[in-house]
Design a protein around this motif. Sequence first.
Motif, mmCIF file in Angstrom:
data_model
loop_
_atom_site.group_PDB
_atom_site.id
_atom_site.type_symbol
_atom_site.label_atom_id
_atom_site.label_comp_id
_atom_site.label_asym_id
_atom_site.label_seq_id
_atom_site.Cartn_x
_atom_site.Cartn_y
_atom_site.Cartn_z
ATOM 1 N N HIS A 7 0.834 -1.206 0.000
ATOM 2 C CA HIS A 7 0.000 0.000 0.000
ATOM 3 C C HIS A 7 0.873 1.263 0.000
ATOM 4 C CE1 HIS A 7 -4.397 0.850 0.562
ATOM 5 N NE2 HIS A 7 -3.917 2.067 0.743
ATOM 6 N N MET A 51 -0.370 1.677 -4.675
ATOM 7 C CA MET A 51 -1.817 1.795 -4.526
ATOM 8 C C MET A 51 -2.275 3.113 -5.114
ATOM 9 S SD MET A 51 -4.793 0.803 -3.617
ATOM 10 C CE MET A 51 -4.433 -0.709 -2.713
ATOM 11 N N ASP A 162 -8.945 -3.065 3.015
ATOM 12 C CA ASP A 162 -7.871 -2.141 3.396
ATOM 13 C C ASP A 162 -8.040 -1.628 4.824
ATOM 14 O OD1 ASP A 162 -6.928 -2.423 0.830
ATOM 15 O OD2 ASP A 162 -7.501 -0.416 0.163
ATOM 16 N N ASP A 231 0.632 2.410 3.875
ATOM 17 C CA ASP A 231 -0.245 3.567 3.649
ATOM 18 C C ASP A 231 0.584 4.857 3.649
ATOM 19 O OD1 ASP A 231 -2.665 4.820 3.074
ATOM 20 O OD2 ASP A 231 -3.176 5.108 5.191
#
Length: 277
Positions: A7, A51, A162, A231
């Motif tokens: 991610h 991502m 997610d 992330d």
Amino acid sequence: MRILDTHLHLVYPDRFSYPWLENAPAINKPWPVDAYFAEAEALGIESALHMEVDVAEKDMLAETRFVATVHPRVIGAIAACRPENTDFPAFLDVLAAMPQVRGLRRILHEVPDELSQTPLFAENIRRLAVHRLSFDLCLRADQLPIGMALVDQAPDVQFILDHCGGPDVAGKGLDPWRSYIAEFARRPNVAAKISGIVAYANPDWTVDDLRPFAEHVIESFGWDRVVWGSDHPVCTKTANLTRWVEATRQIIAGASADEQAKLLHRNAEHFYRVGGH
């Protein structure tokens, strides 16, 4: 223990438009690939999947093409898409012809709930199965029942949930999130991503604030159906990449080496079909 980051967001404002970043001033700047790996390599992150970064719709294909060759350690892309559109099948054919594309995502936590509840949306998601492409679900905790309904309409598609299902970490919002996650995990075509929870936490978070959320997801889905994601750079709202990796390693310190390998790289290679899968 090597890590495959599932991610990674790369932000290149000189190339693409990111309308949502106007409302996220803390991260509204370039986030290039070399800067990421300068920190990531020392942490054991050997490779990453890009991502999609919710670029303007006109830039979706261009973003995917760009990140496909942006860096040798970026070994695949999860591409942006619009399954609510009637032209999705043609768009999917273009993506499916790109060997670097491993899956698709449509952000759902910032659009009306109705968008993903139409017969057309479900029909288009079912098309992914033919191409062996996965679909990442990005939902708030209150939207998890909507996600389950979509999953049930596409049983042959591999889904990845997610950010631990978008819990309210700062507010210690364990319920009803916990029961939703347990119910989600009963669907065999769903894996869960241990990611995003630092961005949902208070700026002064501790590992113990994150632990119950990560551990419940792992307990619910099992070590064979969890993957890890940074992330990055969204995680930098409350931490840097180094701190999130260190927190992850603390949370899973009691797991076996085999279990840790499944979370940190092996499952991701399977679900996203990279590394020989």
